[in-house]
Design an enzyme around this catalytic site. Structure first.
Site, mmCIF file in Angstrom:
data_model
loop_
_atom_site.group_PDB
_atom_site.id
_atom_site.type_symbol
_atom_site.label_atom_id
_atom_site.label_comp_id
_atom_site.label_asym_id
_atom_site.label_seq_id
_atom_site.Cartn_x
_atom_site.Cartn_y
_atom_site.Cartn_z
ATOM 1 N N TYR A 1 -2.296 -1.366 10.376
ATOM 2 C CA TYR A 1 -2.228 -1.483 8.912
ATOM 3 C C TYR A 1 -0.892 -0.934 8.387
ATOM 4 O O TYR A 1 -0.207 -1.581 7.592
ATOM 5 C CB TYR A 1 -3.403 -0.718 8.305
ATOM 6 C CG TYR A 1 -3.593 -0.898 6.826
ATOM 7 C CD1 TYR A 1 -4.314 -1.976 6.315
ATOM 8 C CD2 TYR A 1 -3.074 0.030 5.916
ATOM 9 C CE1 TYR A 1 -4.510 -2.123 4.942
ATOM 10 C CE2 TYR A 1 -3.265 -0.103 4.555
ATOM 11 C CZ TYR A 1 -3.983 -1.187 4.067
ATOM 12 O OH TYR A 1 -4.174 -1.326 2.709
ATOM 13 N N SER B 1 0.864 -1.190 0.000
ATOM 14 C CA SER B 1 0.000 0.000 0.000
ATOM 15 C C SER B 1 0.893 1.231 0.000
ATOM 16 O O SER B 1 2.077 1.141 0.376
ATOM 17 C CB SER B 1 -0.840 -0.011 1.283
ATOM 18 O OG SER B 1 -1.490 1.236 1.476
HETATM 19 P P1 NAD Z 1 -11.501 -6.279 -0.239
HETATM 20 O O1 NAD Z 1 -12.056 -6.219 1.143
HETATM 21 O O2 NAD Z 1 -12.334 -5.885 -1.394
HETATM 22 O O3 NAD Z 1 -10.931 -7.721 -0.530
HETATM 23 C C1 NAD Z 1 -10.190 -8.381 0.431
HETATM 24 C C2 NAD Z 1 -10.279 -9.842 0.133
HETATM 25 O O4 NAD Z 1 -9.589 -10.541 1.173
HETATM 26 C C3 NAD Z 1 -11.710 -10.379 0.119
HETATM 27 O O5 NAD Z 1 -11.845 -11.283 -0.958
HETATM 28 C C4 NAD Z 1 -11.830 -11.104 1.452
HETATM 29 O O6 NAD Z 1 -12.731 -12.184 1.397
HETATM 30 C C5 NAD Z 1 -10.407 -11.583 1.636
HETATM 31 N N1 NAD Z 1 -10.085 -11.862 3.010
HETATM 32 C C6 NAD Z 1 -10.298 -11.102 4.115
HETATM 33 N N2 NAD Z 1 -9.905 -11.769 5.213
HETATM 34 C C7 NAD Z 1 -9.422 -12.954 4.788
HETATM 35 C C8 NAD Z 1 -8.867 -14.066 5.445
HETATM 36 N N3 NAD Z 1 -8.761 -14.106 6.770
HETATM 37 N N4 NAD Z 1 -8.460 -15.110 4.705
HETATM 38 C C9 NAD Z 1 -8.593 -15.112 3.349
HETATM 39 N N5 NAD Z 1 -9.124 -14.075 2.673
HETATM 40 C C10 NAD Z 1 -9.524 -13.015 3.393
HETATM 41 O O7 NAD Z 1 -10.135 -5.435 -0.173
HETATM 42 P P2 NAD Z 1 -9.262 -4.722 -1.306
HETATM 43 O O8 NAD Z 1 -9.468 -3.282 -1.183
HETATM 44 O O9 NAD Z 1 -9.424 -5.395 -2.596
HETATM 45 O O10 NAD Z 1 -7.803 -4.996 -0.714
HETATM 46 C C11 NAD Z 1 -6.952 -6.012 -1.181
HETATM 47 C C12 NAD Z 1 -5.535 -5.715 -0.728
HETATM 48 O O11 NAD Z 1 -5.108 -4.472 -1.291
HETATM 49 C C13 NAD Z 1 -5.370 -5.616 0.769
HETATM 50 O O12 NAD Z 1 -4.159 -6.198 1.171
HETATM 51 C C14 NAD Z 1 -5.318 -4.115 1.004
HETATM 52 O O13 NAD Z 1 -4.607 -3.770 2.164
HETATM 53 C C15 NAD Z 1 -4.602 -3.653 -0.250
HETATM 54 N N6 NAD Z 1 -4.810 -2.249 -0.580
HETATM 55 C C16 NAD Z 1 -6.056 -1.804 -0.894
HETATM 56 C C17 NAD Z 1 -6.212 -0.467 -1.220
HETATM 57 C C18 NAD Z 1 -7.542 0.077 -1.614
HETATM 58 O O14 NAD Z 1 -7.651 1.301 -1.777
HETATM 59 N N7 NAD Z 1 -8.567 -0.750 -1.805
HETATM 60 C C19 NAD Z 1 -5.134 0.400 -1.195
HETATM 61 C C20 NAD Z 1 -3.895 -0.091 -0.858
HETATM 62 C C21 NAD Z 1 -3.743 -1.425 -0.549
#
Ligand code: NAD
Length: 265
Positions: free
Chosen positions: A160, A147
């Site tokens: 985080y 991130s």
């Molecule tokens: P999201 O909540 O849409 O998806 C997260 C996924 O992880 C889901 O499919 C959920 O079922 C799964 N998950 C959650 N807990 C779990 C567990 N214990 N075991 C297995 N799967 C699990 O989130 P996102 O926004 O797509 O984020 C994905 C990644 O990207 C994360 O690591 C997040 O920190 C990172 N990220 C997201 C953003 C953003 O703006 N969305 C920015 C920077 C980094």
């Protein structure tokens, strides 16, 4: 030699991939020809449906494997099951992640532990399980979804930010260990991507900043993203395919931003 983005013959695991960025990345990898294992901890009927829909759309084998990334055993089992079903895992995307926002003095210990387990330790466990197969093949790609918060901080996100900074340390270490073995390890550091995780943060941010939803999006979230646009899941997918392709073979140990200029400020 002409370089292509064709990933036929490769087997990918994407953790936390039934929604958001993970599903975007899994879709791009499948469309580039890789066999893909989707994962979540939920085992809902729709998770299996997402896998069969993607298999049909991309014309490759796609399976769904339930595994809770907060458990070390489940992380290892995910890699083992994917290898049994699809072949040796040679592309690993550590994407599963959760968020919790609170001032440090109120931050629940249970949330700290869960974020460390899912956002950081799971990558250690899956990499540890997948590396022997990559070494045997003499080819591997590991992409850790960190991130902008792996490079910079924001208030109220102690767990985080700590986990994502840690993930960059793990990325560099693994890259050095694999450097002469045909395998790379990189981190992508996205800014705000509009996914369910971000949607879930909006009410907390509204409370923390005493702002409307619209003001939180414009003045808090995209305030630090100079392009004033969310990153898309398709862009995250294409970035990962590039790193997984032969074009990415000399990119390793890097924290690569896709943040609309956030960390340039
Ligand atoms: P999201 O909540 O849409 O998806 C997260 C996924 O992880 C889901 O499919 C959920 O079922 C799964 N998950 C959650 N807990 C779990 C567990 N214990 N075991 C297995 N799967 C699990 O989130 P996102 O926004 O797509 O984020 C994905 C990644 O990207 C994360 O690591 C997040 O920190 C990172 N990220 C997201 C953003 C953003 O703006 N969305 C920015 C920077 C980094």
């Amino acid at each position: 030699m002409a370089l292509t983005l064709d990933l036929s013959g490769h087997v990918a695991v994407v953790t936390g991939s039934t929604s958001g960025i993970g599903l975007g990345i899994a879709t791009s990898l499948a469309e580039a020809g890789a066999k893909v294992a989707l994962n979540s901890h939920l085992d809902r009927e729709e998770d299996h449906q997402i896998a069969s829909d993607l298999a049909k759309k991309a014309g490759v084998e796609v399976v769904y494997i339930q595994a809770d990334m907060s458990s070390a055993e489940a992380c290892v089992s995910l890699i083992e099951q994917a290898s049994e079903k699809l072949g040796t895992v040679d592309i690993l995307v550590n994407n599963a992640g959760i968020q919790y926002v609170a001032p440090i003095e109120d931050f629940p210990v249970s949330k700290w532990d869960a974020i460390m387990a899912i956002n950081l330790s799971s990558a250690f466990h899956t990499i540890r399980a997948a590396v022997p197969g990559m070494k045997e093949k003499g080819w591997g790609r590991i992409v850790n979804i960190a991130s902008a918060h792996g490079l910079t901080a924001s208030p109220y996100k102690s767990a985080y930010v700590s986990a994502k900074h840690g993930l960059l340390g793990l990325t560099k270490t693994v890259a050095l260990e694999l450097a002469e073995l045909g395998a790379t390890c990189n981190a992508i550091c996205p800014g705000y991507v509009l996914t369910p995780l971000v949607e879930g943060q909006i009410p907390d941010q509204m409370k923390a900043h005493n702002m409307s939803r619209e003001d939180v999006i414009k003045n808090v979230m995209l305030d630090r993203q100079p392009t004033k646009e969310f990153v898309t899941v398709e862009q995250m997918g294409a970035f990962t395919v590039f790193l997984a392709s032969d074009a990415g073979s000399q990119i390793t140990g890097a924290a690569l931003t896709a943040d609309g200029g956030w960390t340039a400020m």
